[in-house]
Design an enzyme around this catalytic site. Sequence first.
Site, mmCIF file in Angstrom:
data_model
loop_
_atom_site.group_PDB
_atom_site.id
_atom_site.type_symbol
_atom_site.label_atom_id
_atom_site.label_comp_id
_atom_site.label_asym_id
_atom_site.label_seq_id
_atom_site.Cartn_x
_atom_site.Cartn_y
_atom_site.Cartn_z
ATOM 1 N N THR A 7 8.445 -5.923 0.289
ATOM 2 C CA THR A 7 7.573 -4.858 0.758
ATOM 3 C C THR A 7 7.273 -3.950 -0.423
ATOM 4 O O THR A 7 8.086 -3.837 -1.343
ATOM 5 C CB THR A 7 8.231 -4.029 1.877
ATOM 6 O OG1 THR A 7 7.389 -2.923 2.192
ATOM 7 C CG2 THR A 7 9.572 -3.479 1.465
ATOM 8 N N ASN A 9 6.776 -0.854 0.220
ATOM 9 C CA ASN A 9 7.162 0.444 0.771
ATOM 10 C C ASN A 9 8.627 0.747 0.419
ATOM 11 O O ASN A 9 9.547 0.177 1.008
ATOM 12 C CB ASN A 9 6.965 0.383 2.303
ATOM 13 C CG ASN A 9 7.291 1.693 2.973
ATOM 14 O OD1 ASN A 9 7.968 2.539 2.403
ATOM 15 N ND2 ASN A 9 6.814 1.848 4.184
ATOM 16 N N LYS A 12 11.347 1.523 3.146
ATOM 17 C CA LYS A 12 11.951 0.459 3.946
ATOM 18 C C LYS A 12 13.240 -0.032 3.273
ATOM 19 O O LYS A 12 14.238 -0.258 3.935
ATOM 20 C CB LYS A 12 10.968 -0.707 4.124
ATOM 21 C CG LYS A 12 9.872 -0.410 5.138
ATOM 22 C CD LYS A 12 9.081 -1.655 5.482
ATOM 23 C CE LYS A 12 7.920 -1.315 6.406
ATOM 24 N NZ LYS A 12 6.995 -2.433 6.603
ATOM 25 N N ASP A 75 7.802 -7.700 9.874
ATOM 26 C CA ASP A 75 6.503 -7.429 10.481
ATOM 27 C C ASP A 75 6.775 -6.563 11.696
ATOM 28 O O ASP A 75 7.763 -6.769 12.402
ATOM 29 C CB ASP A 75 5.810 -8.732 10.890
ATOM 30 C CG ASP A 75 4.338 -8.494 11.220
ATOM 31 O OD1 ASP A 75 3.708 -7.637 10.551
ATOM 32 O OD2 ASP A 75 3.817 -9.139 12.133
ATOM 33 N N ARG A 203 13.054 -0.757 13.458
ATOM 34 C CA ARG A 203 13.444 -1.250 12.131
ATOM 35 C C ARG A 203 14.949 -1.117 11.941
ATOM 36 O O ARG A 203 15.609 -2.002 11.412
ATOM 37 C CB ARG A 203 12.730 -0.459 11.027
ATOM 38 C CG ARG A 203 11.587 -1.226 10.388
ATOM 39 C CD ARG A 203 10.944 -0.426 9.257
ATOM 40 N NE ARG A 203 10.369 0.807 9.766
ATOM 41 C CZ ARG A 203 9.209 0.846 10.416
ATOM 42 N NH1 ARG A 203 8.503 -0.235 10.583
ATOM 43 N NH2 ARG A 203 8.750 1.991 10.886
HETATM 44 P P1 ITT Z 1 0.150 -2.595 6.780
HETATM 45 O O1 ITT Z 1 0.324 -3.713 7.776
HETATM 46 O O2 ITT Z 1 -1.150 -1.873 6.896
HETATM 47 O O3 ITT Z 1 0.506 -2.953 5.375
HETATM 48 P P2 ITT Z 1 2.750 -1.577 7.126
HETATM 49 O O4 ITT Z 1 3.230 -2.844 6.547
HETATM 50 O O5 ITT Z 1 3.277 -0.269 6.610
HETATM 51 O O6 ITT Z 1 1.184 -1.504 7.190
HETATM 52 P P3 ITT Z 1 4.135 -2.280 9.479
HETATM 53 O O7 ITT Z 1 4.110 -3.777 9.410
HETATM 54 O O8 ITT Z 1 5.419 -1.583 9.250
HETATM 55 O O9 ITT Z 1 2.991 -1.602 8.630
HETATM 56 O O10 ITT Z 1 3.566 -1.855 10.896
HETATM 57 C C1 ITT Z 1 2.314 -2.331 11.363
HETATM 58 C C2 ITT Z 1 1.646 -1.262 12.201
HETATM 59 O O11 ITT Z 1 2.407 -1.017 13.386
HETATM 60 C C3 ITT Z 1 1.542 0.091 11.482
HETATM 61 O O12 ITT Z 1 0.341 0.165 10.754
HETATM 62 C C4 ITT Z 1 1.587 1.063 12.651
HETATM 63 O O13 ITT Z 1 0.310 1.203 13.207
HETATM 64 C C5 ITT Z 1 2.484 0.354 13.674
HETATM 65 N N1 ITT Z 1 3.898 0.778 13.499
HETATM 66 C C6 ITT Z 1 4.931 0.022 13.074
HETATM 67 N N2 ITT Z 1 6.073 0.732 13.011
HETATM 68 C C7 ITT Z 1 5.745 1.980 13.421
HETATM 69 C C8 ITT Z 1 6.465 3.177 13.561
HETATM 70 O O14 ITT Z 1 7.763 3.254 13.278
HETATM 71 N N3 ITT Z 1 5.817 4.258 13.977
HETATM 72 C C9 ITT Z 1 4.507 4.223 14.267
HETATM 73 N N4 ITT Z 1 3.740 3.147 14.148
HETATM 74 C C10 ITT Z 1 4.345 2.015 13.730
#
Ligand code: ITT
Length: 221
Positions: A7, A9, A12, A75, A203
């Site tokens: 990731t 991020n 995380k 995911d 998570r």
């Molecule tokens: P991208 O898919 O855009 O790269 P990401 O990798 O940061 O974003 P995640 O897979 O963690 O996103 O999550 C996918 C989506 O699900 C995220 O864009 C939010 O809309 C929603 N989501 C996941 N975890 C969340 C949380 O803890 N709080 C709020 N929304 C969440």
Amino acid sequence: MELVVATSNPHKIEEIDAIFREIGLLGVRLLTLKEAAGDVVIPEPAETGSTFEANARIKAKAYAAALQRHCLADDSGLEVDVLGGEPGVISSHYCTDGREEGMPRAERDRRNNERLLKELEDVPLEAREARFVCVMAIAAWVGHAARVVLDVRGTCPGRIGLPGDVPRGEHGFGYDPLFLVPPDYTRASSELSMDEKNAISHRGEAARFLGQLLSAGVVSL
Ligand code: ITT
């Protein structure tokens, strides 16, 4: 044992690391993509799966193959019962029906939330049951091949608030401003401190379960 967290991020990784320590799993060193790949840019695989499990496995395997190292990928997203589990795997791009259109994240989050409230128009609070889901998968690099050896699912139940009551709160991201947390559904996820959210999050649950399996030697890399 070293495990690359696939990731970009950094939060995380910190969160997973903290949970592994909390459960006493000390033998796993988590590496960032930057530490594992240096300046080599690994193309992100297309998330073509129809489940969180499929996408987490696609990502873990692709990164393990590219780096020739053990990799962990995740995911996540939101499932709303009355919408048949939508937005699900297209949670990040719900406002564009799953299409990546290069919209800035803040605008995307706002429009995703607008769409969700619209889809739930006329649905009473008690029927707005939802959950955040996170699947983490590990792919091992063994015998000159990448193989997925494990996936785990963590969930965080809640309800989508009614328009006028939500969106609210200053913390979090994505659907947090709409997501009311149990037991009394008076607080939105975006009103929790980071520690409070981590303690109940999807998570957190997935990482704890994964750590326990590694700790118990159910999977050894
Ligand atoms: P991208 O898919 O855009 O790269 P990401 O990798 O940061 O974003 P995640 O897979 O963690 O996103 O999550 C996918 C989506 O699900 C995220 O864009 C939010 O809309 C929603 N989501 C996941 N975890 C969340 C949380 O803890 N709080 C709020 N929304 C969440």
